[in-house]
Scaffold this active site. Structure first.
Site, PDB file in Angstrom:
ATOM      1  N   TYR A  26      31.693 -19.094 -18.349  1.00  0.00           N
ATOM      2  CA  TYR A  26      32.935 -19.390 -19.080  1.00  0.00           C
ATOM      3  C   TYR A  26      33.772 -18.123 -19.157  1.00  0.00           C
ATOM      4  CZ  TYR A  26      35.857 -21.887 -22.480  1.00  0.00           C
ATOM      5  OH  TYR A  26      36.900 -22.517 -23.121  1.00  0.00           O
ATOM      6  N   GLY A  27      33.988 -17.504 -17.979  1.00  0.00           N
ATOM      7  CA  GLY A  27      34.823 -16.311 -17.915  1.00  0.00           C
ATOM      8  C   GLY A  27      36.198 -16.676 -17.401  1.00  0.00           C
ATOM      9  N   SER A  28      36.738 -15.821 -16.549  1.00  0.00           N
ATOM     10  CA  SER A  28      38.098 -16.007 -16.050  1.00  0.00           C
ATOM     11  C   SER A  28      38.272 -17.401 -15.416  1.00  0.00           C
ATOM     12  CB  SER A  28      38.408 -14.891 -15.039  1.00  0.00           C
ATOM     13  OG  SER A  28      39.711 -15.017 -14.551  1.00  0.00           O
ATOM     14  N   GLN A  29      37.461 -17.730 -14.436  1.00  0.00           N
ATOM     15  CA  GLN A  29      37.593 -19.044 -13.794  1.00  0.00           C
ATOM     16  C   GLN A  29      36.948 -20.146 -14.617  1.00  0.00           C
ATOM     17  OE1 GLN A  29      39.230 -20.098 -10.963  1.00  0.00           O
ATOM     18  NE2 GLN A  29      40.097 -18.056 -10.802  1.00  0.00           N
ATOM     19  N   HIS A 109      33.979 -19.566  -5.032  1.00  0.00           N
ATOM     20  CA  HIS A 109      34.100 -18.519  -4.002  1.00  0.00           C
ATOM     21  C   HIS A 109      32.836 -18.637  -3.147  1.00  0.00           C
ATOM     22  CE1 HIS A 109      34.787 -14.724  -2.014  1.00  0.00           C
ATOM     23  NE2 HIS A 109      33.917 -14.032  -2.723  1.00  0.00           N
ATOM     24  N   ASP A 192      39.200 -13.885   1.385  1.00  0.00           N
ATOM     25  CA  ASP A 192      39.316 -13.540  -0.040  1.00  0.00           C
ATOM     26  C   ASP A 192      38.889 -12.090  -0.268  1.00  0.00           C
ATOM     27  OD1 ASP A 192      39.726 -14.792  -2.865  1.00  0.00           O
ATOM     28  OD2 ASP A 192      37.888 -13.628  -3.026  1.00  0.00           O
ATOM     29  N   GLU A 196      41.508  -9.123  -1.505  1.00  0.00           N
ATOM     30  CA  GLU A 196      41.377  -8.370  -2.769  1.00  0.00           C
ATOM     31  C   GLU A 196      41.109  -6.890  -2.522  1.00  0.00           C
ATOM     32  OE1 GLU A 196      38.470 -11.013  -4.352  1.00  0.00           O
ATOM     33  OE2 GLU A 196      36.745  -9.831  -3.717  1.00  0.00           O
ATOM     34  N   GLU A 232      58.393  -2.282 -12.018  1.00  0.00           N
ATOM     35  CA  GLU A 232      59.376  -2.915 -11.132  1.00  0.00           C
ATOM     36  C   GLU A 232      58.715  -3.631  -9.948  1.00  0.00           C
ATOM     37  OE1 GLU A 232      62.700  -0.391 -10.116  1.00  0.00           O
ATOM     38  OE2 GLU A 232      63.655  -1.963  -8.925  1.00  0.00           O
ATOM     39  N   SER A 253      69.561  -3.420  -2.862  1.00  0.00           N
ATOM     40  CA  SER A 253      70.738  -2.778  -2.263  1.00  0.00           C
ATOM     41  C   SER A 253      70.485  -2.501  -0.777  1.00  0.00           C
ATOM     42  CB  SER A 253      71.019  -1.461  -2.974  1.00  0.00           C
ATOM     43  OG  SER A 253      69.931  -0.567  -2.758  1.00  0.00           O
TER      44      SER A 253
HETATM   45  N1  LIG Z   1      38.278 -13.977 -11.556  1.00  0.00           N
HETATM   46  C1  LIG Z   1      38.980 -14.824 -10.811  1.00  0.00           C
HETATM   47  O1  LIG Z   1      40.120 -15.127 -11.101  1.00  0.00           O
HETATM   48  C2  LIG Z   1      38.388 -15.446  -9.589  1.00  0.00           C
HETATM   49  C3  LIG Z   1      37.028 -15.597  -9.460  1.00  0.00           C
HETATM   50  N2  LIG Z   1      36.526 -16.369  -8.453  1.00  0.00           N
HETATM   51  C4  LIG Z   1      35.101 -16.587  -8.380  1.00  0.00           C
HETATM   52  O2  LIG Z   1      34.695 -17.285  -9.555  1.00  0.00           O
HETATM   53  C5  LIG Z   1      33.368 -16.931  -9.903  1.00  0.00           C
HETATM   54  C6  LIG Z   1      33.343 -16.432 -11.342  1.00  0.00           C
HETATM   55  O3  LIG Z   1      34.083 -15.233 -11.421  1.00  0.00           O
HETATM   56  P1  LIG Z   1      34.848 -14.806 -12.760  1.00  0.00           P
HETATM   57  O4  LIG Z   1      35.498 -15.992 -13.378  1.00  0.00           O
HETATM   58  O5  LIG Z   1      35.679 -13.623 -12.392  1.00  0.00           O
HETATM   59  O6  LIG Z   1      33.639 -14.327 -13.672  1.00  0.00           O
HETATM   60  P2  LIG Z   1      33.698 -13.616 -15.103  1.00  0.00           P
HETATM   61  O7  LIG Z   1      32.994 -12.317 -14.973  1.00  0.00           O
HETATM   62  O8  LIG Z   1      35.089 -13.629 -15.653  1.00  0.00           O
HETATM   63  O9  LIG Z   1      32.830 -14.599 -16.011  1.00  0.00           O
HETATM   64  C7  LIG Z   1      31.487 -14.828 -15.737  1.00  0.00           C
HETATM   65  C8  LIG Z   1      30.921 -15.824 -16.728  1.00  0.00           C
HETATM   66  O10 LIG Z   1      29.584 -16.100 -16.356  1.00  0.00           O
HETATM   67  C9  LIG Z   1      28.777 -15.894 -17.481  1.00  0.00           C
HETATM   68  N3  LIG Z   1      27.427 -15.510 -17.060  1.00  0.00           N
HETATM   69  C10 LIG Z   1      26.939 -14.272 -16.814  1.00  0.00           C
HETATM   70  N4  LIG Z   1      25.646 -14.364 -16.473  1.00  0.00           N
HETATM   71  C11 LIG Z   1      25.336 -15.693 -16.526  1.00  0.00           C
HETATM   72  C12 LIG Z   1      24.134 -16.419 -16.332  1.00  0.00           C
HETATM   73  N5  LIG Z   1      22.997 -15.801 -15.993  1.00  0.00           N
HETATM   74  N6  LIG Z   1      24.161 -17.761 -16.461  1.00  0.00           N
HETATM   75  C13 LIG Z   1      25.304 -18.397 -16.794  1.00  0.00           C
HETATM   76  N7  LIG Z   1      26.477 -17.749 -17.019  1.00  0.00           N
HETATM   77  C14 LIG Z   1      26.462 -16.414 -16.878  1.00  0.00           C
HETATM   78  C15 LIG Z   1      29.471 -14.823 -18.291  1.00  0.00           C
HETATM   79  O11 LIG Z   1      29.014 -14.859 -19.637  1.00  0.00           O
HETATM   80  P3  LIG Z   1      29.016 -13.548 -20.592  1.00  0.00           P
HETATM   81  O12 LIG Z   1      30.302 -13.619 -21.368  1.00  0.00           O
HETATM   82  O13 LIG Z   1      27.842 -13.717 -21.475  1.00  0.00           O
HETATM   83  O14 LIG Z   1      28.927 -12.346 -19.687  1.00  0.00           O
HETATM   84  C16 LIG Z   1      30.903 -15.312 -18.161  1.00  0.00           C
HETATM   85  O15 LIG Z   1      31.153 -16.383 -19.040  1.00  0.00           O
HETATM   86  C17 LIG Z   1      32.928 -15.889  -8.860  1.00  0.00           C
HETATM   87  O16 LIG Z   1      32.307 -16.588  -7.816  1.00  0.00           O
HETATM   88  C18 LIG Z   1      34.262 -15.307  -8.373  1.00  0.00           C
HETATM   89  O17 LIG Z   1      34.207 -14.744  -7.090  1.00  0.00           O
HETATM   90  C19 LIG Z   1      37.327 -17.018  -7.543  1.00  0.00           C
HETATM   91  C20 LIG Z   1      38.684 -16.905  -7.621  1.00  0.00           C
HETATM   92  C21 LIG Z   1      39.316 -16.013  -8.572  1.00  0.00           C
HETATM   93  C1  LIG Z   2      42.354 -11.247  -5.997  1.00  0.00           C
HETATM   94  C2  LIG Z   2      41.036 -11.224  -6.690  1.00  0.00           C
HETATM   95  C3  LIG Z   2      40.276 -12.546  -6.646  1.00  0.00           C
HETATM   96  O1  LIG Z   2      39.918 -12.848  -5.315  1.00  0.00           O
HETATM   97  C4  LIG Z   2      41.213 -13.624  -7.159  1.00  0.00           C
HETATM   98  C5  LIG Z   2      41.751 -13.548  -8.529  1.00  0.00           C
HETATM   99  O2  LIG Z   2      41.605 -14.474  -6.398  1.00  0.00           O
HETATM  100  C6  LIG Z   2      39.002 -12.405  -7.483  1.00  0.00           C
HETATM  101  O3  LIG Z   2      37.895 -12.444  -6.886  1.00  0.00           O
HETATM  102  O4  LIG Z   2      39.101 -12.237  -8.709  1.00  0.00           O
HETATM  103 MG   LIG Z   3      40.796 -14.547  -4.564  1.00  0.00          MG
HETATM  104 MG   LIG Z   4      37.791 -12.886  -4.936  1.00  0.00          MG
END
Ligand SMILES: NC(=O)C1=CN([C@@H]2O[C@H](COP(=O)(O)OP(=O)(O)OC[C@H]3O[C@@H](n4cnc5c(N)ncnc54)[C@H](OP(=O)(O)O)[C@@H]3O)[C@@H](O)[C@H]2O)C=CC1
Ligand SMILES: CC[C@](O)(C(C)=O)C(=O)O
Ligand SMILES: [Mg+2]
Ligand SMILES: [Mg+2]
Length: 337
Positions: A26-29, A109, A192, A196, A232, A253
């Site tokens: 439950y992070g960024s994605q 990903h 990807d 990045e 900018e 410009s």
């Molecule tokens: N960031 C982005 O915008 C993008 C990411 N992706 C892909 O999405 C996937 C996730 O990346 P992202 O969202 O950046 O990750 P984040 O680091 O933002 O979030 C990871 C999440 O996973 C949880 N976590 C960590 N360890 C475990 C575990 N053992 N079991 C279950 N959950 C766990 C973390 O919890 P806790 O808070 O406890 O650490 C957190 O909620 C990756 O494959 C990435 O490449 C693809 C496109 C863009």
């Molecule tokens: C550009 C970084 C990225 O690939 C994305 C946001 O699409 C990532 O892995 O976070």
């Molecule tokens: Mg990407």
């Molecule tokens: Mg990526």
């Protein structure tokens, strides 16, 4: 080579609405997918370890949170949105024992499939829905009635319906509003990582920091250098986003445009292009993946050192002060949108 691009009318939301989806992480994605799927009428459960700092955020949003194993056991579709380096451990410990025939394993990903770190059984669907943008903006765009483009790919089609299910999922997070391209795990992963490293994050950050350093080392005010090299840049890229490099050049410009076409290629020259090719080669050969997995297993010493150096760069202090004066810019990252 032409690609297939899918829009809202090409995807049936009913397919994913008929499934239970476990979002692992439950992070960024993870927060973006989970909240937008829920708002699209999908039954979503979150998988997080006991003690995860993400648990309270998901629970505050009214989402049901289980352990990854419990969530995987309940779900028909398991979307892994945990860090790439953690995924193979989560898969082995919590998902594989609960991945019965007919279920679907989804990725945001392709890293773990492309580099053979996860090998699912043949009788499940293995697909990817990869937004081409940061998760917090995936959620923001969905809420605003827009969408971030996505890539979809099918590695295994146990059900015969994996592509339609992936498109349905992509519709649930707003991707088909913008366009969803069908690709392969290999193409998504390699492009990807290249994007990045060489352009979007690594290339752009190094370009901005280096421009800032050149100006400040020459005695110009850090505030002026910050506005010129970082602030900018967004406004210039906004024009590229809207209408390509051509629209940006239309708006600037002619003095700027002459400097652009004569000086830009001196900055990003043949040596830079050759280095970009080397970086792509390391991705294609698996060298980068092996390095990253080894760095993670060693406790990330080099990564942490470089992260600290980046955070201590003088541009950060200057920027924090200036952004504090622009309420519309200083927007907090939130998982609650
Ligand atoms: N960031 C982005 O915008 C993008 C990411 N992706 C892909 O999405 C996937 C996730 O990346 P992202 O969202 O950046 O990750 P984040 O680091 O933002 O979030 C990871 C999440 O996973 C949880 N976590 C960590 N360890 C475990 C575990 N053992 N079991 C279950 N959950 C766990 C973390 O919890 P806790 O808070 O406890 O650490 C957190 O909620 C990756 O494959 C990435 O490449 C693809 C496109 C863009
Ligand atoms: C550009 C970084 C990225 O690939 C994305 C946001 O699409 C990532 O892995 O976070
Ligand atoms: Mg990407
Ligand atoms: Mg990526």
């Amino acid at each position: 080579m032409s690609v297939e691009v899918y829009y809202d009318d090409d995807a049936d939301l009913g397919l994913i609405q008929a499934k239970k989806v476990a979002v692992i992480g439950y992070g960024s994605q993870g927060h973006a997918h989970a909240l937008s799927l829920r708002d699209s009428g999908v039954d979503v459960v979150i998988g997080l370890p006991e003690g995860s700092k993400s648990r309270p955020k998901a629970e505050e949003q009214g989402l049901r949170v289980l352990t990854p194993a419990e969530a995987a056991a309940e779900a028909d579709v398991i979307m892994i949105l945990a860090p790439d380096t953690a995924q193979r451990h989560i898969y082995a410990e919590s998902i594989a024992p609960n991945l019965s025939a007919g279920k679907a394993l989804f990725f945001g990903h392709g890293f773990n499939i492309r580099y053979g770190l996860i090998k699912p059984p043949a009788d499940v669907d293995v697909a990817m829905v990869a937004p081409k943008g940061p998760g917090h903006l995936v959620r923001r765009q969905y809420v605003d009635g827009k969408g971030v483009p996505c890539l979809v790919a099918v590695e295994q089609d146990g059900s015969g319906n994996a592509l339609a299910l992936a498109l349905s999922y992509a519709k649930g997070i707003g991707g088909t509003r913008a366009g969803v391209i069908k690709t392969s795990f290999k193409e998504e992963t390699e492009t990807d990582l290249f994007g990045e490293q060489a352009v979007l994050c690594g290339g752009a950050a190094a370009l901005v920091q280096t421009g800032f350093e050149v100006l400040t080392e020459a005695g110009y005010a850090p505030e002026v250098a910050y506005f010129e090299c970082l602030h900018e840049l967004k406004l210039i890229v906004d024009l590229m986003y809207e209408g390509g490099i051509a629209k940006m050049r239309y708006s600037i410009s002619d003095t700027a445009e002459y400097g652009d076409v004569t000086r830009g290629p001196r900055v990003i020259d043949g040596r830079v292009k050759e280095e970009m090719r080397k970086i792509l080669g390391e991705i294609q050969s698996g060298e980068f993946a092996r390095e990253w997995v080894a760095e993670d297993e060693a406790g990330r010493p080099n990564f942490r050192k470089l992260q600290s150096e980046g955070a201590a760069h003088p541009i950060e202090e200057t920027g924090a002060k200036l952004r504090g004066m622009m309420s519309w810019v200083d927007r907090p990252i939130t998982e609650t949108a």
